[in-house]
Design a protein around this motif. Structure first.
Motif, PDB file in Angstrom:
ATOM      1  N   ILE A   1       0.841  -1.205   0.000  1.00  0.00           N
ATOM      2  CA  ILE A   1       0.000   0.000   0.000  1.00  0.00           C
ATOM      3  C   ILE A   1       0.873   1.250   0.000  1.00  0.00           C
ATOM      4  O   ILE A   1       0.448   2.302  -0.464  1.00  0.00           O
ATOM      5  N   LYS A   2       2.112   1.117   0.479  1.00  0.00           N
ATOM      6  CA  LYS A   2       3.027   2.273   0.453  1.00  0.00           C
ATOM      7  C   LYS A   2       3.416   2.625  -0.968  1.00  0.00           C
ATOM      8  O   LYS A   2       3.853   3.746  -1.236  1.00  0.00           O
ATOM      9  N   LEU A   3       3.310   1.652  -1.882  1.00  0.00           N
ATOM     10  CA  LEU A   3       3.643   1.973  -3.266  1.00  0.00           C
ATOM     11  C   LEU A   3       2.640   2.976  -3.828  1.00  0.00           C
ATOM     12  O   LEU A   3       2.960   3.752  -4.722  1.00  0.00           O
ATOM     13  N   GLY A   4       1.403   2.961  -3.302  1.00  0.00           N
ATOM     14  CA  GLY A   4       0.456   4.004  -3.677  1.00  0.00           C
ATOM     15  C   GLY A   4       0.980   5.369  -3.241  1.00  0.00           C
ATOM     16  O   GLY A   4       0.908   6.354  -3.984  1.00  0.00           O
ATOM     17  N   ILE A   5       1.537   5.418  -2.033  1.00  0.00           N
ATOM     18  CA  ILE A   5       2.148   6.658  -1.544  1.00  0.00           C
ATOM     19  C   ILE A   5       3.326   7.042  -2.430  1.00  0.00           C
ATOM     20  O   ILE A   5       3.504   8.213  -2.798  1.00  0.00           O
ATOM     21  N   TYR A   6       4.120   6.015  -2.801  1.00  0.00           N
ATOM     22  CA  TYR A   6       5.264   6.273  -3.687  1.00  0.00           C
ATOM     23  C   TYR A   6       4.790   6.902  -4.994  1.00  0.00           C
ATOM     24  O   TYR A   6       5.353   7.901  -5.454  1.00  0.00           O
ATOM     25  N   GLY A   7       3.729   6.325  -5.557  1.00  0.00           N
ATOM     26  CA  GLY A   7       3.210   6.858  -6.813  1.00  0.00           C
ATOM     27  C   GLY A   7       2.748   8.301  -6.659  1.00  0.00           C
ATOM     28  O   GLY A   7       3.041   9.157  -7.499  1.00  0.00           O
ATOM     29  N   LEU A   8       2.044   8.578  -5.576  1.00  0.00           N
ATOM     30  CA  LEU A   8       1.572   9.946  -5.339  1.00  0.00           C
ATOM     31  C   LEU A   8       2.745  10.902  -5.169  1.00  0.00           C
ATOM     32  O   LEU A   8       2.743  12.016  -5.692  1.00  0.00           O
ATOM     33  N   LEU A   9       3.764  10.453  -4.434  1.00  0.00           N
ATOM     34  CA  LEU A   9       4.945  11.282  -4.225  1.00  0.00           C
ATOM     35  C   LEU A   9       5.610  11.606  -5.552  1.00  0.00           C
ATOM     36  O   LEU A   9       5.955  12.760  -5.827  1.00  0.00           O
ATOM     37  N   ARG A  10       5.779  10.573  -6.391  1.00  0.00           N
ATOM     38  CA  ARG A  10       6.415  10.788  -7.680  1.00  0.00           C
ATOM     39  C   ARG A  10       5.589  11.749  -8.533  1.00  0.00           C
ATOM     40  O   ARG A  10       6.128  12.688  -9.125  1.00  0.00           O
ATOM     41  N   THR A  11       4.286  11.496  -8.594  1.00  0.00           N
ATOM     42  CA  THR A  11       3.426  12.348  -9.408  1.00  0.00           C
ATOM     43  C   THR A  11       3.527  13.792  -8.957  1.00  0.00           C
ATOM     44  O   THR A  11       3.699  14.711  -9.755  1.00  0.00           O
ATOM     45  N   ALA A  12       3.428  13.975  -7.628  1.00  0.00           N
ATOM     46  CA  ALA A  12       3.441  15.337  -7.117  1.00  0.00           C
ATOM     47  C   ALA A  12       4.822  15.964  -7.234  1.00  0.00           C
ATOM     48  O   ALA A  12       4.952  17.187  -7.290  1.00  0.00           O
ATOM     49  N   GLY A  13       5.860  15.125  -7.290  1.00  0.00           N
ATOM     50  CA  GLY A  13       7.202  15.666  -7.420  1.00  0.00           C
ATOM     51  C   GLY A  13       7.547  16.029  -8.850  1.00  0.00           C
ATOM     52  O   GLY A  13       8.285  16.973  -9.101  1.00  0.00           O
ATOM     53  N   TRP A  14       7.028  15.249  -9.797  1.00  0.00           N
ATOM     54  CA  TRP A  14       7.399  15.452 -11.193  1.00  0.00           C
ATOM     55  C   TRP A  14       6.488  16.442 -11.893  1.00  0.00           C
ATOM     56  O   TRP A  14       6.940  17.292 -12.647  1.00  0.00           O
ATOM     57  N   LEU A  15       5.202  16.302 -11.668  1.00  0.00           N
ATOM     58  CA  LEU A  15       4.246  17.107 -12.425  1.00  0.00           C
ATOM     59  C   LEU A  15       3.810  18.306 -11.587  1.00  0.00           C
ATOM     60  O   LEU A  15       3.876  18.260 -10.364  1.00  0.00           O
ATOM     61  N   PRO A  16       3.353  19.357 -12.240  1.00  0.00           N
ATOM     62  CA  PRO A  16       2.720  20.423 -11.471  1.00  0.00           C
ATOM     63  C   PRO A  16       1.415  19.895 -10.894  1.00  0.00           C
ATOM     64  O   PRO A  16       0.766  19.040 -11.510  1.00  0.00           O
ATOM     65  N   VAL A  17       1.061  20.364  -9.706  1.00  0.00           N
ATOM     66  CA  VAL A  17      -0.193  19.879  -9.116  1.00  0.00           C
ATOM     67  C   VAL A  17      -1.206  21.026  -9.103  1.00  0.00           C
ATOM     68  O   VAL A  17      -0.818  22.187  -8.994  1.00  0.00           O
ATOM     69  N   PRO A  18      -2.485  20.687  -9.205  1.00  0.00           N
ATOM     70  CA  PRO A  18      -3.512  21.729  -9.133  1.00  0.00           C
ATOM     71  C   PRO A  18      -3.453  22.417  -7.779  1.00  0.00           C
ATOM     72  O   PRO A  18      -3.012  21.814  -6.790  1.00  0.00           O
ATOM     73  N   ALA A  19      -3.918  23.646  -7.725  1.00  0.00           N
ATOM     74  CA  ALA A  19      -3.835  24.405  -6.473  1.00  0.00           C
ATOM     75  C   ALA A  19      -4.616  23.727  -5.353  1.00  0.00           C
ATOM     76  O   ALA A  19      -4.269  23.840  -4.180  1.00  0.00           O
ATOM     77  N   ALA A  20      -5.685  23.024  -5.727  1.00  0.00           N
ATOM     78  CA  ALA A  20      -6.524  22.417  -4.693  1.00  0.00           C
ATOM     79  C   ALA A  20      -5.939  21.103  -4.173  1.00  0.00           C
ATOM     80  O   ALA A  20      -6.392  20.588  -3.147  1.00  0.00           O
TER      81      ALA A  20
END
Lengths: 655, 302
Positions: free
Chosen positions: A242-261
Motif C-alpha cells: 500500500i506504500k507503493l500508492g504513496i510512492y506513486g503519489l509522491l512521484r506524481t506530485a514531485g514530477w508534475l505540477p499539481v492543481p492548487a486544490a
C-alpha cells in the motif's frame, strides 16, 4: 560495489528463488534472502549518499527502450521492500510450510518472489509503460498470494474484490500515463514541473494510487484482502504494497505540477482517512481486520504529511524559506512513517499470524490468556502495539512527532496553510487516542486474562522460524526509536530527491534531544519495572482469584469482549459504522437463552457500492434475456438490425 | 554540577510535594461537609504503609501487571519534569517538547489500561474501556488548548509557550483545562474517587486488583499527574513571565492551591454525572479550548 551490480544480484537471487521455490524450500529461502540483502545494501548506498544509479538500454520491452533509475526516494521504499520481504520469507518458511500446505506452499513461494521482483521493478522503472506493466504484475501476484487458500469461500471473495478494485485503479493509472504520454510525446518519466497543462492529470493519479494506498473511501478492498490473506502476505501488503500508492503519489506530485486544490484535498483526505480508519479498526472483532483498518489510518497520517509538504512547497519556493521549513518536517515525518508503519505493521501481522497458527481463530473474543503459552509473541505484539499507538519511547512516536511539529509550525507561522493544519493536528490527536484504545483492546483481548475457548487454552508458542523475523523487525523498530537523529540524513536525502531544496542533512536540534529522551525513558522504564518487580517479590506474593466483586467462581466468559470494550467510542461513530445488532432478550420466569450479536458491516462497500453494483447487475440480467439460444429469434434480431441500419441509411442518405 | 543539583531538587520537589494535593482536596471536602476529615498527610502514610506490604496477585496476571504501573509512574514523572516551573524554567526544553508531554501521559494511560486488562475482570475491563474512550475527547481538548497557547505565543516549546501574558482567551482556556483536569484525574463530576461501587468508577475500578508496592506506585503517579495538571493550568492562564522570581514562585504555589481547593469544592458541591453525559461535558471543554484558540488567533492578527 555500485548499486548496479547489487541490483542485478538481487534480481538474480530472486529469480533463482523463483525457479528453486517449486521443489526446494530451503534453497528458495537462501536465494530470496540473498536477493533481499543485496537490494537492501543497494538502497542503503543511495540513502547514505551515493549518487543516483541510472541505466539506459536500447533493448526495447513492449516497444519502449529500458530506462531504470534508482534515487534516494526510490531507495527508501526499496529498503522497506527488502526488509519486510526478507523477514516475510523467513516467516513464511515456518508459517506456510510444505508440511502444512503441500499444495499451496510451492505456489506461494513462486508468487512471493514474483511480487518482490515486480515491486522492485515498479520502484526502478522510469518509463510509464514499464511502470504500468510492473504495477499490473505486482497486482496480479498479490491476487494469487491472497487466494493461496482458495478452497475457502471468503478468501475467494476477498481476492475477487481486490482484483476488481485494483483494476479500477489500474484503469485510472493507465489513463493517467497514456494521457501523459500523449501530451508529452514520450513514455519517459521525470520532472516536468514547467508544463502547467499537465496539472489536472493529478486527479487521475490520486484515484489510481489512492486506491492502492487504501485512502478513504477507496479502501473497500483492503480489510477483507488483508484479513484473509496468509499472514506473511498480509504483512507485506499492509506494510509495503500500500506504500507503493504513496510512492506513486509522491512521484506524481514531485514530477508534475499539481492543481492548487491538490494539497488541501490531500490533507483533508488524510485527516478523514486517519480518523475513520481508526474508528473502523476499533470496532472490529477480527484481529487481522483490525490491523488492516489500522493501515488505513496510518496511510491517512502519511497523507497528512504529504499534503502539508505539497502545501508548503506550493506556498514558498523550492528553497528553505520559513514557509517551506514546516513542510519539510511534515514530509520527513511522512517518509519516516512509511518505514515505521511498514516495520511495526509487519510485526503485528506476524504476531497475529502466530496466534492464528496456534489457535486457528482470528476472533479476538475467542482468545485470551495467550501470554502464558506464547510469551514471545505476546511481548513482541505488545511492543508493536505501543509503537503503532504512536507512544514514546518507540518509533511510531518519532514520525508522528515530526508530522505534528510540521503542522504546529504551520499554525504558529500563521500562513493560510494553518487553516488546514489546525484541524489536521486536532484530528491527529483524536486519531492517536483512538489508536491507543484500539491496541489496548487488541493486545489485551488476545493475550491477557483467561482463555475464552479451548483453542486458546491449548495454544503453543510459534516456531523459531516465525519468532526470528518478529525479533528482527522489532529490533529495527527499536533502532529507529532510540536513534532518530541517525535516520534523519537518510530521510532528508529522500526528501531531497523529491524537492531538491529540502536535502538539509543536519537533523533539527530537537530531534537529538528527543532521541536522548527516548533512550532515557526506555532505560528508566526498564529500571522501574525491574525495581518494582523485585520489591513486590521481596515480600511474599499471594496468588488469588481475580477479585470480581466478591464473586467466587468467575468464568472466562465474564470477561470484557471486543464489542463491549469498543462500545463507548464506537457509539460516537455509529453514524458511519452502522453496527447491526441482533438481540434475543431473556423471556419468562425461567429464560432459556439470550444472546446479543453485533456486527460492523463494511459500510462503504455494503451501503454505497453494493446498491450501485446491484443496479448494474439487474440491468445486465435484463439485457441477458435477449440471449436465450433460440435461433429463429437471433435471425429476427439480424433482420431487425439490418432493417434499422437500412432505414438509417435511407433517411440519412440525403445529406 | 549546578544543573545536576537543580535537576535533583526538581525531581525531589515533584516526588515529595505531589501527595499533598489529594490530602488538601480531602480536607476541603471534609470542611465543606462539616467533618474533621483525614489528616492532610494521609496519602504519605498510605504510601509508606503500602510500600511495606506484601502483594496479592491474581492467578491470571502476567509480569505486565507490575511493569504497567512502574512504566506509567516513570512516564508521568517524565512528563512532570518536562514542565517548566514558572521562574525556574524547564530542566530540558526543546521544540515540540509539549507533544512529548502529551504522549507521555498517553503512555501512562496505555500502561494503566493494559495492567487493568491483565486481571480478566469484567469490572476492570469496564474501567479500562471508559478510561481510553473518554481520553479521546480529553485529548482533543488538550491538543486544542496547546494549539491555542502555540498560536498565542508563536512558539512550540513549553518554556516559551507558558511565559507570555495570557491573552483574552485566558478565561475560556482556564475553564476548558479545568474540565480536562477533572476528567484526566478522575475527579467528580467525571468519576468519583471515593465510591465503592465498581459499576460507577473509572480509574479506581482499574486498580481494584493492585496491592502493595504496585498500588503505591499507581497512587503516587496519580498524585503527580494531578499536580502536573494543576501547574499546567496555572501557568497557561497566569502570566508568570513578567514577575520577579520569588513573586512568580509565590503566585504559582498560590495558583496550584486555588486549583486544588477548587477541585475540592467541585467535589463537595457537584454530583457525579451520568456516564452518558460525560462526553457532553468533555465536548464542552473541547469547545471552550477551541474558542480560546480562535480568540488567540484573532488577538494575534489584530
Amino acid at each position: 560495489m555500485t548499486p548496479g551490480p547489487l541490483l542485478l544480484f538481487a534480481a538474480a537471487g530472486l529469480t533463482a528463488g523463483l525457479v528453486a521455490g517449486r521443489r526446494h524450500a530451503p534453497a528458495w529461502l537462501g536465494f530470496t534472502l540473498a536477493g533481499a540483502v543485496a537490494a537492501l545494501v543497494a538502497a542503503a548506498q543511495l540513502l547514505l549518499g551515493g549518487a543516483p544509479w541510472e541505466w539506459r538500454s536500447e533493448f526495447a520491452v513492449a516497444g519502449q527502450p529500458l530506462h531504470l533509475r534508482l534515487d534516494a526516494l526510490g531507495a527508501l521504499f526499496l529498503a522497506l521492500v527488502a526488509v519486510v520481504g526478507g523477514a516475510g520469507s523467513v516467516y513464511a518458511h515456518g508459517y506456510w510450510s510444505d508440511r502444512d500446505y503441500p499444495q499451496s506452499a510451492p505456489r506461494g513461494r513462486l508468487w512471493w518472489n514474483t511480487l518482490l521482483l515486480s515491486l522492485g521493478a515498479v520502484l526502478l522503472s522510469w518509463n510509464g509503460l514499464h511502470f504500468l506493466i510492473a504495477w499490473e504484475l505486482f497486482t496480479v501476484a498479490a491476487f494469487f498470494l491472497i487466494t493461496l487458500e482458495n478452497q475457502r469461500r471468503d478468501v475467494r471473495a476477498a481476492g475477487w474484490l481486490y482484483l476488481a478494485a485494483s483494476h479500477l485503479g489500474t484503469m485510472c493509472l493507465f489513463a493517467f500515463f497514456a494521457a501523459l504520454a500523449a501530451r508529452t510525446g514520450s513514455w519517459e518519466l521525470g520532472p516536468m514541473r514547467e508544463r502547467a497543462d499537465l496539472a489536472p492529470l493529478f486527479w487521475l493519479a490520486l484515484v489510481g494510487f489512492g486506491l492502492k494506498a487504501g485512502m478513504f473511501p477507496l479502501h473497500i478492498w483492503l480489510p477483507s484482502a488483508h484479513a484473509n490473506a496468509p499472514s506473511h502476505v498480509s504483512a507485506i501488503m499492509s506494510g509495503v504494497t500500500i506504500k507503493l500508492g504513496i510512492y506513486g503519489l509522491l512521484r506524481t506530485a514531485g514530477w508534475l505540477p499539481v492543481p492548487a486544490a491538490a494539497p488541501w484535498t490531500l490533507i483533508v483526505l488524510g485527516a478523514v482517512t486517519a480518523l475513520l480508519g481508526i474508528a473502523f479498526a476499533l470496532a472490529q472483532s477480527d484481529v487481522k481486520r483490525l490491523l488492516a483498518y489500522c493501515s488505513v489510518e496510518n496511510i491517512g497520517i502519511i497523507l497528512i504529511g504529504l499534503g502539508g509538504a505539497l502545501l508548503a512547497a506550493a506556498d514558498g519556493s523550492t528553497s528553505l524559506t520559513a514557509g517551506a521549513a514546516w513542510g519539510r518536517l511534515a514530509l520527513a515525518g511522512a517518509l519516516l512513517h512509511v518505514w515505521n508503519h511498514g516495520l511495526f505493521k509487519s510485526l503485528l501481522f506476524f504476531g497475529a499470524g502466530s496466534v492464528l497458527h496456534a489457535t486457528g481463530t482470528r476472533e479476538m473474543s475467542r482468545l485470551g490468556g495467550l501470554w502464558r503459552a506464547m510469551p514471545w509473541t505476546a511481548s513482541l505484539f505488545a511492543l508493536g502495539a505501543v509503537a503503532i499507538s504512536g507512544l514514546p519511547p518507540l518509533n511510531g512516536f518519532v514520525s508522528e512527532w515530526l508530522v505534528y511539529l510540521g503542522l504546529f509550525d504551520a499554525v504558529t507561522s500563521r500562513s493560510p496553510a494553518a487553516w488546514a493544519a489546525l484541524p489536521a493536528a486536532i484530528m491527529l490527536g483524536v486519531t492517536g487516542a483512538l489508536a491507543l484504545a484500539t491496541f489496548v483492546k487488541a493486545g489485551s483481548l488476545i493475550f491477557l486474562g483467561a482463555p475464552r475457548t479451548a483453542a486458546a487454552r491449548d495454544a503453543h508458542e510459534c516456531s523459531p522460524w516465525m519468532r526470528g523475523p518478529m525479533v528482527a523487525v522489532a529490533a529495527a523498530c527499536g533502532a529507529i526509536a532510540l536513534a532518530p537523529a541517525l535516520c534523519w540524513p537518510l530521510i532528508a536525502r529522500a526528501a531531497g530527491a523529491w524537492q531538491p531544496g529540502w536535502a538539509d542533512l543536519t537533523p533539527p536540534a530537537s530531534l537529538f534531544t528527543l532521541g536522548g529522551m527516548q533512550v532515557a525513558l526506555a532505560l528508566l522504564a526498564f529500571a522501574a519495572g525491574f525495581a518494582l518487580w523485585r520489591r513486590a517479590r521481596a515480600d511474599d506474593v499471594t496468588r488469588q482469584l481475580t477479585w470480581d466483586c466478591g464473586y467466587v467462581v468467575p468464568t472466562a466468559r465474564m470477561q470484557y469482549t471486543s464489542d463491549s470494550f469498543a462500545g463507548i467510542a464506537g457509539g460516537w461513530f455509529a453514524w458511519i459504522l452502522q453496527p447491526q445488532r441482533r438481540l434475543r432478550r431473556p423471556r419468562g420466569l425461567f429464560p432459556e437463552g439470550a444472546s446479543r450479536m453485533e456486527r460492523v458491516p463494511e459500510t462503504v462497500l455494503e451501503r454505497l457500492i453494493g446498491p450501485v453494483a446491484a443496479v448494474v447487475m439487474q440491468a445486465s440480467l435484463a439485457v441477458r434475456r435477449l440471449q436465450h439460444g433460440r435461433l429463429q429469434y437471433y435471425i429476427a434480431y439480424v433482420v431487425v438490425g439490418l432493417a434499422g441500419l437500412g432505414t438509417l441509411v435511407v433517411l440519412g442518405g440525403g445529406s | 554540577m549546578i544543573v545536576f543539583l537543580e535537576f535533583v531538587a526538581r525531581l525531589v520537589g515533584w516526588l515529595v510535594l505531589a501527595p499533598l494535593l489529594p490530602g488538601i482536596i480531602n480536607k476541603v471536602k471534609a470542611w465543606v461537609g462539616g467533618r474533621r476529615g483525614p489528616p492532610v498527610l494521609q496519602l504519605y502514610y498510605d504510601l509508606a504503609r503500602l510500600w511495606q506490604k506484601g502483594v496479592v496477585l491474581s492467578t491470571l496476571v502476567s509480569p505486565g501487571f507490575i511493569a504497567g504501573p512502574a512504566v506509567a509512574w516513570v512516564a508521568v514523572l517524565g512528563a512532570a519534569l518536562l514542565l517548566p516551573l514558572g521562574p525556574v524554567g524547564a530542566g530540558l526544553s526543546f521544540r515540540g517538547d509539549v507533544l512529548l508531554l502529551i504522549y507521555l501521559l498517553a503512555l501512562a494511560r496505555f500502561c494503566t489500561a493494559w495492567a487493568a486488562m491483565e486481571t480478566g475482570s469484567a469490572f476492570e475491563g469496564m474501567g479500562a474501556a471508559r478510561e481510553v474512550s473518554y481520553a479521546v475527547l480529553a485529548e482533543a481538548a488538550i491538543i486544542t488548548a496547546v494549539l491555542a497557547l502555540c498560536v498565542h505565543s508563536g512558539s512550540v516549546s513549553l518554556a516559551t509557550m507558558l511565559n507570555p501574558a495570557a491573552g483574552a482567551g485566558a478565561v475560556l482556556l482556564a475553564a476548558g483545562l479545568f474540565a480536562v483536569l477533572l476528567a484526566e484525574n478522575c475527579r467528580v463530576p467525571f468519576d468519583d474517587p471515593n465510591t465503592h461501587l465498581e459499576l460507577t468508577m473509572i480509574h479506581e475500578v482499574m486498580i481494584l486488583d493492585h496491592s502493595g508496592p504496585p498500588l503505591a506506585a499507581i497512587l503516587h503517579g496519580a498524585s503527580i499527574k494531578l499536580l502536573l495538571f494543576a501547574t499546567l493550568l496555572v501557568e497557561a492562564v497566569v502570566p508568570l513571565g513578567g514577575l520577579s522570581r520569588p513573586a512568580a514562585a509565590g503566585v504559582l504555589a498560590a495558583g496550584v492551591l486555588v486549583v486544588t481547593v477548587g477541585v475540592g469544592l467541585v467535589e463537595s458541591l457537584l454530583a457525579r454525572l451520568a456516564f452518558r453525559r460525560v462526553p457532553l461535558l468533555l465536548t464542552t471543554a473541547f469547545l471552550l479550548c477551541l474558542f480560546a484558540l480562535l480568540v488567540a488567533w484573532k488577538g494575534g492578527a489584530a
